[in-house]
Each structure stands twice: as C-alpha cells, then as structure tokens.
Design a protein around this motif. Structure first.
Motif, short mmCIF file in Angstrom:
data_model
loop_
_atom_site.label_atom_id
_atom_site.label_comp_id
_atom_site.label_asym_id
_atom_site.label_seq_id
_atom_site.Cartn_x
_atom_site.Cartn_y
_atom_site.Cartn_z
N GLN A 170 0.84 -0.98 -0.03
CA GLN A 170 0.05 -0.01 -0.03
C GLN A 170 0.87 1.37 0.13
O GLN A 170 0.44 2.18 -0.59
CB GLN A 170 -0.95 -0.07 1.27
N ASP A 171 1.90 1.39 0.75
CA ASP A 171 2.79 2.43 0.88
C ASP A 171 3.43 2.57 -0.45
O ASP A 171 3.68 3.82 -0.88
CB ASP A 171 4.07 2.10 1.87
N LYS B 220 2.20 2.00 -3.47
CA LYS B 220 0.98 2.19 -4.05
C LYS B 220 0.86 1.11 -5.32
O LYS B 220 0.45 1.41 -6.35
CB LYS B 220 1.06 3.54 -4.97
N LEU C 171 -0.84 -1.46 -4.26
CA LEU C 171 -2.22 -1.74 -4.13
C LEU C 171 -3.20 -0.59 -4.05
O LEU C 171 -2.81 0.48 -3.34
CB LEU C 171 -2.32 -2.55 -2.49
N SER C 172 -4.17 -0.53 -4.81
CA SER C 172 -5.24 0.55 -4.74
C SER C 172 -5.83 0.58 -3.26
O SER C 172 -5.85 1.57 -2.82
CB SER C 172 -6.17 0.30 -5.73
N ARG C 173 -6.33 -0.50 -3.24
CA ARG C 173 -6.93 -0.66 -1.75
C ARG C 173 -7.34 -2.21 -1.54
O ARG C 173 -7.15 -2.95 -2.55
CB ARG C 173 -8.19 0.12 -1.57
N GLY D 26 -11.26 1.29 1.53
CA GLY D 26 -10.48 0.07 1.89
C GLY D 26 -10.69 -0.19 3.08
O GLY D 26 -10.68 0.71 4.05
N ILE E 55 -8.08 -8.13 -2.66
CA ILE E 55 -6.98 -7.02 -2.72
C ILE E 55 -6.89 -6.61 -4.34
O ILE E 55 -7.18 -7.23 -5.21
CB ILE E 55 -5.49 -7.83 -2.57
#
Lengths: 153, 174
Positions: free
Chosen positions: A49-50, A52, A54-56, B21, B61
């Motif tokens: 996630q950091d 980017k 992963l979108s979410r 999320g 994910i």
C-alpha cells in the motif's frame, strides 16, 4: 531500481483478488491458509500500500446496484483536453477518467444515487464545457469481475 | 437483518465506510463498525449479504496494475452482429487477458461499436497480439473494430457514494 515484490506479496495478490475472508481476524485466517503469520501478512500488505502497488483492499460493486452509473465519452479539442479532463474530474460522482487516442478522446464513468443524478451531472458537464456527452451504459456483461491473473516477470 | 435484496441506509453507511479500503488492523471489520455504530457481527453479516445479493461483486486486494508494469491498456471496441453478440461476448469475456467485457449501445453513424473488451498488457505489441486473437474468434460476425489506447489515467478511484445530503452536480473536490 524499486524493491521487488516479495514471494509472500505475490502470493497475496495472486490468491486474494477475490474471496478475501469476511471473518473476525481475516489477516490471521489468510496467514493460516498460506502458511504465514498475521503480522507478516499485514506488514506485506502495508508495504504494498505504501508503494502504491495496492489501490486498496476492499469491495468492488456491481454497476447500477448501489446506485446508477454509465460510461460516457466526449470529443474534446486536443488543445484543451487536459483542462477539460481536470474540470470533469472535479464533478461529484466521476470515478474513472481516461484520456484515449480517438476522436472520442475522453472517457469517464458518471455515478450517482439514481438516473436523475446522472442526467444532472451530464447537463452540468455539457454546460461547463459546451461539448456533447455520449452515454454508453452497460447493456449486458460477459465476464464476472474476478480480478485477473498477473504475469510476474 | 432484512433478507430482501434491497440496500438500506445502514448498508449505504457501511459501503461509504469501506470504500477507501479495509484498515490493516487485526480486526478490520470491528474497526469499520466502530466508526458507524455497528457491531463486528453485523458488519460481517451485512457484507456477506451484499455479496450474496450481488451488490458487492468481490472483496479482495485491488492491485494498481499500472504500478505493476501493466502500462498499456487497450479498450477494444467491436461492431458485432446483434443476434450473435451475446454468444460471442461470453467467449471473449472468458479470455484470460480480458478484464472487462460489455455490450453497450451504438451511437450511429459515428460509433457503430456494440461490444467492448478491455485488455491490460505491459506493451502495445502484446495488446496487438490479443486483438488478433479476438478478431479471429469474432470472424465474419464483426464488421469493424478499433482499439483505444490509454497510457494516462486522469482519475481512477473505486466507487464513491455521495454523502446522504446530495451536493448536486456542482464541481467539488473529493
């Protein structure tokens, strides 16, 4: 060079684009299923996630089920394309906006609580830009949204 | 808990609370529930129900394909015979390199295309190969096609439900 995606991270992306557990301890359940630990899974996802990558982590929604939406396209003059794209992205309910190489060069999705909201947004965009907005709503879908397999190089 | 397939106000609150999320905490559903006054069991049951009735397509994910090297995305559009488009659409939708496949209305005369298939790839050459694969499946039922490339995403977010009090169609930053 950016840090590579780790084997654990690849496994998480490969296995959990769908079917993410809806349970009290989902990350622990994932860890148990793939032979890792809750902390390692959370850290691996936080790192993605950091960076980017992963979108979410979350849900994707069926078009038209939690409100109304339509794909829309517009032919924007090339010299004003960026400005118009930026203007459109600022309207409430625009959730994708792509520049594409065609006479219809700006493609976006208009969403809202109902069809009337879509009509209002469309009118407002036309008023603001002086350009026609072509609606291309889904009539039928031919693929369940399951994510798609990635090829890791 | 209602068993009908309607989406109530609490569901909408839950969708809004999760649309950025799930948190990366040991109890993400409990933490989501705390923000909207729902217990963890209620959050889980509602999310499960929203999946069962088809409002939620999947929970998972969601990778940023662009950051993973999928820099080219081609929206391929095809003018396919109307009474064959359903059958052929399902064949195209089943191809592993097609991420989305939809039938959409034509806008004649300028836009004769009724079948859309989205292709993600790392290069345009790879997309060209995929296009040839699709063309061979559609054969003579397809009169023309086009590929609209994009290497620039101007805005891409997940679903954004507007806040309950409608802020209308004015531009506003979210």
């Amino acid at each position: 060079m950016p840090r590579p995606v780790t084997p654990l991270q690849k496994k998480l992306i490969d296995c959990y684009q769908r079917g993410f557990p809806v349970t009290p301890h989902p990350y622990a359940d994932i860890a148990a299923a793939i032979g890792s630990t809750e902390d390692a899974v959370i850290n691996a996802l936080a790192d993605l996630q950091d960076r980017k990558i992963l979108s979410r982590i979350g849900a994707t929604y069926a078009t038209g089920r939690a409100g109304a939406s339509t794909l829309a396209a517009m032919a924007a003059p090339a010299e004003n394309l960026e400005k118009i794209a930026h203007l459109i992205s600022g309207f409430t309910g625009i959730n994708h906006n792509y520049e594409r190489e065609d006479k219809l060069n700006l493609w976006f999705v208009i969403t809202g609580p109902d069809q009337e909201a879509i009509r209002q947004t469309t009118r407002a965009i036309t008023d603001a830009t002086g350009l026609a907005v072509h609606h291309m709503p889904m009539i039928e879908h031919y693929r369940l949204d399951l994510g798609f397999p990635l090829s890791w190089n | 808990m209602t068993s009908s397939d309607t989406v109530d106000e609490i569901d909408h609150a839950l969708i809004r609370a999760t649309q950025n999320g799930l948190p990366l905490t040991p109890h993400p559903y409990r933490d989501i529930g705390l923000g909207i006054g729902l217990g963890p069991d209620d959050v889980e049951q509602r999310l499960q129900r929203l999946q069962d009735i088809g409002v939620i397509r999947r929970i998972g994910i969601i990778p940023n394909h662009y950051r993973l090297g999928y820099r080219a995305n081609g929206m391929s559009v095809w003018d396919v015979t109307d009474d064959r488009v359903d059958n052929l659409g399902f064949q195209i939708g089943a191809l592993h390199f097609v991420s989305h496949c939809y039938r959409r209305p034509r806008h004649l005369p300028d836009w004769p295309f009724n079948l859309f298939a989205m292709i993600h790839a790392t290069t345009r050459d790879e997309i060209d190969t995929r296009i040839a694969d699709i063309a061979s499946i559609l054969g003579k039922e397809c009169r023309s096609h086009r590929v609209l490339f994009s290497e620039k995403i101007l805005k891409k977010t997940g679903l954004r439900l507007p806040k309950p009090k409608r802020c209308g169609a004015r531009p506003c930053s979210d």
